[in-house]
Write a protein that holds these residues in place. Structure first.
Motif, PDB file in Angstrom:
ATOM      1  N   GLU A   1      -3.226  -1.922  -6.304  1.00 30.20           N
ATOM      2  CA  GLU A   1      -3.377  -1.120  -5.090  1.00 30.20           C
ATOM      3  C   GLU A   1      -4.548  -0.155  -5.205  1.00 30.20           C
ATOM      4  N   ARG A   2      -4.771   0.364  -6.421  1.00 32.72           N
ATOM      5  CA  ARG A   2      -5.903   1.261  -6.628  1.00 32.72           C
ATOM      6  C   ARG A   2      -7.220   0.526  -6.419  1.00 32.72           C
TER       7      ARG A   2
ATOM      8  N   SER B   1       0.808  -1.223   0.000  1.00 27.95           N
ATOM      9  CA  SER B   1       0.000   0.000   0.000  1.00 27.95           C
ATOM     10  C   SER B   1       0.840   1.271   0.000  1.00 27.95           C
ATOM     11  N   LEU B   2       2.141   1.153   0.296  1.00 24.50           N
ATOM     12  CA  LEU B   2       3.016   2.329   0.292  1.00 24.50           C
ATOM     13  C   LEU B   2       3.518   2.678  -1.103  1.00 24.50           C
ATOM     14  N   LEU B   3       3.194   1.853  -2.076  1.00 30.28           N
ATOM     15  CA  LEU B   3       3.701   2.063  -3.430  1.00 30.28           C
ATOM     16  C   LEU B   3       3.331   3.431  -4.005  1.00 30.28           C
ATOM     17  N   PRO B   4       2.057   3.885  -3.899  1.00 27.02           N
ATOM     18  CA  PRO B   4       1.716   5.193  -4.485  1.00 27.02           C
ATOM     19  C   PRO B   4       2.553   6.350  -3.937  1.00 27.02           C
TER      20      PRO B   4
ATOM     21  N   ASN C   1     -10.135   1.317  -3.631  1.00 29.28           N
ATOM     22  CA  ASN C   1     -11.559   1.490  -3.950  1.00 29.28           C
ATOM     23  C   ASN C   1     -12.424   0.555  -3.117  1.00 29.28           C
ATOM     24  N   GLU C   2     -11.955  -0.689  -2.946  1.00 31.48           N
ATOM     25  CA  GLU C   2     -12.704  -1.643  -2.130  1.00 31.48           C
ATOM     26  C   GLU C   2     -12.764  -1.178  -0.678  1.00 31.48           C
ATOM     27  N   SER C   3     -11.641  -0.662  -0.192  1.00 33.92           N
ATOM     28  CA  SER C   3     -11.607  -0.165   1.185  1.00 33.92           C
ATOM     29  C   SER C   3     -12.544   1.021   1.361  1.00 33.92           C
ATOM     30  N   ALA C   4     -12.573   1.919   0.362  1.00 33.02           N
ATOM     31  CA  ALA C   4     -13.467   3.080   0.432  1.00 33.02           C
ATOM     32  C   ALA C   4     -14.928   2.648   0.436  1.00 33.02           C
TER      33      ALA C   4
END
Length: 429
Positions: free
Chosen positions: A48-49, A8-11, A53-56
């Motif tokens: 990761e995107r 998740s730190l990639l962006p 979106n799933e988390s949101a």
């Protein structure tokens, strides 16, 4: 492998990774491997995107579930209080919740909607003000024709409502919060003012501002500080540091006024009953006190406690038994100038107040000292206290204090203004 491990730190590291990859692709010997890594990088970034979106979506579902539990399932308990809810976002997920709120409010005209918006823009919580401002922006776009008619004087909207709306939107544009929500609130309020258009200033009624009370007793100052500023700051605090600063100020002011937690047996047995009956405040008397004495309030504390609303009493109840400690006064005072050209207005006001608090005298000194933590974080409380601090310095401070600590900031302002005002040659005498 490194890209996969970043997860998740990639962006966060996209710019740096892109520079490295483009550098590798630019080298003929590394082009093949560079393109392969770029392919993996793009796939991982897309993954990761999707996770974001799933988390949101999960977060939104949980928020909707909470609101449905609060509003829909408890409508019989809340009853008429449902209509006091600020406008919620008009999204499909909140259709049922908005329907319940709309049924409680009944049929509302644009005038009624704008009145609710005015109340929402004056709410103590920053997030509520931001949400209300966003809904107002949508409303102004939907009713553009009617709003234009009102602004040009052809509509039937009460000018008091429009005046209040403009006043609170202007306050929103001057929001002092340093959070991202505060910055977004400024932009949305400015957008709403733009949507309203050019309103004739002659038709806009100014909302009367509260005047500074010179003849104000210590108890009046304590009561107004807690009732209008510290209770609000405590409830609206975005983090624990600001909330603890407000709680500390309330705690110390209650001690100064002689208020402490009631030692009544029934109160000790049941906190809920304590809040219900409002018997948990009592004044502390001086000297040694017997058990019977502890069940009564002295005159000063009794009068102060009676002035608080039940809403404020619930907020300050934990502060009656809290154990916050004020920092060392020597640490609070700092050497150096009060004003520097690079300072923001907020920081300059804090530095000025900090100096004045350190050198405050007489009975007001303890009141100012109790608030020295919250003035760093809450601009409204700071601006409220500033006139009293200046008055204390001018009337009861030393000559050196009056000149250096009070007049110096005004001299700095004059110097800054003169730098931007072109000098003109003197005319004929």
């Amino acid at each position: 492998m490194l890209i996969n491990m970043m997860g998740s730190l990639l962006p966060t590291y996209v710019p740096k990774l892109m520079v490295l990859l483009m550098h590798a692709i630019g080298k003929e010997a590394l082009q093949s491997e560079g393109f392969a890594v770029l392919h993996i990088f793009i796939k991982q970034l897309a993954k990761e995107r999707e996770n974001e979106n799933e988390s949101a979506c999960l977060q939104l579902a949980k928020i909707v579930e909470i609101l449905e539990e609060l509003v829909s399932e408890n409508r019989l308990i809340l009853k008429e209080h449902i209509r006091e809810f600020p406008p919620l976002p008009s999204i499909p997920a909140l259709t049922e919740v908005n329907k319940v709120i709309q049924e409680a409010r009944g049929l509302m005209t644009l005038k009624d909607q704008l009145r609710d918006v005015v109340e929402g823009l004056n709410h103590e919580n920053l997030n509520v003000r931001y949400t209300v401002a966003c809904e107002l922006s949508k409303l102004l776009k939907l009713r553009r024709d009617y709003v234009t008619a009102v602004v040009t004087g052809e509509g039937d909207l009460d000018m008091d409502v429009l005046s209040s709306l403009i006043t609170y939107l202007r306050r929103g544009c001057a929001e002092e919060s340093r959070t991202s929500v505060g910055q977004r609130l400024k932009l949305v309020c400015a957008n709403c003012l733009g949507a309203l258009g050019a309103v004739d200033p002659a038709k806009v009624k100014r909302v009367p501002s509260q005047r500074f009370k010179i003849a104000c007793s210590d108890d009046d100052l304590i009561c107004e500080l807690i009732h209008k500023h510290l209770a609000r700051a405590f409830r609206a605090a975005p983090d624990t540091i600001i909330q603890d600063s407000a709680a500390l100020a309330i705690q110390e002011l209650l001690k100064i006024a002689g208020c402490e937690a009631s030692l009544d047996d029934n109160v000790a047995a049941s906190t809920s009953q304590m809040l219900k009956d409002r018997k948990y405040l009592k004044a502390s008397s001086s000297g040694a006190k017997s058990a019977d004495d502890c069940s009564e309030m002295n005159g000063r504390g009794q009068r102060l406690c009676d002035r608080f609303s039940n809403y404020v009493k619930e907020i300050i109840a934990p502060c009656l038994t809290s154990r916050f400690q004020l920092p060392n006064v020597a640490e609070f005072a700092s050497a150096g100038p009060i004003y520097r050209p690079s300072m923001s207005f907020r920081r300059w006001i804090f530095f000025w107040i900090k100096k004045l608090i350190v050198y405050a005298t007489r009975s007001r000194a303890s009141i100012f000292n109790a608030c020295r933590g919250i003035v760093r974080h809450d601009m409204q409380t700071a601006m409220y206290l500033l006139p009293y601090l200046v008055l204390n310095a001018v009337c009861h401070g030393t000559d050196e204090l009056s000149v250096d600590q009070v007049c110096y900031p005004f001299k700095c302002l004059r110097i800054q203004i003169c730098q931007f005002v072109p000098r003109t040659s003197p005319g004929p005498t």
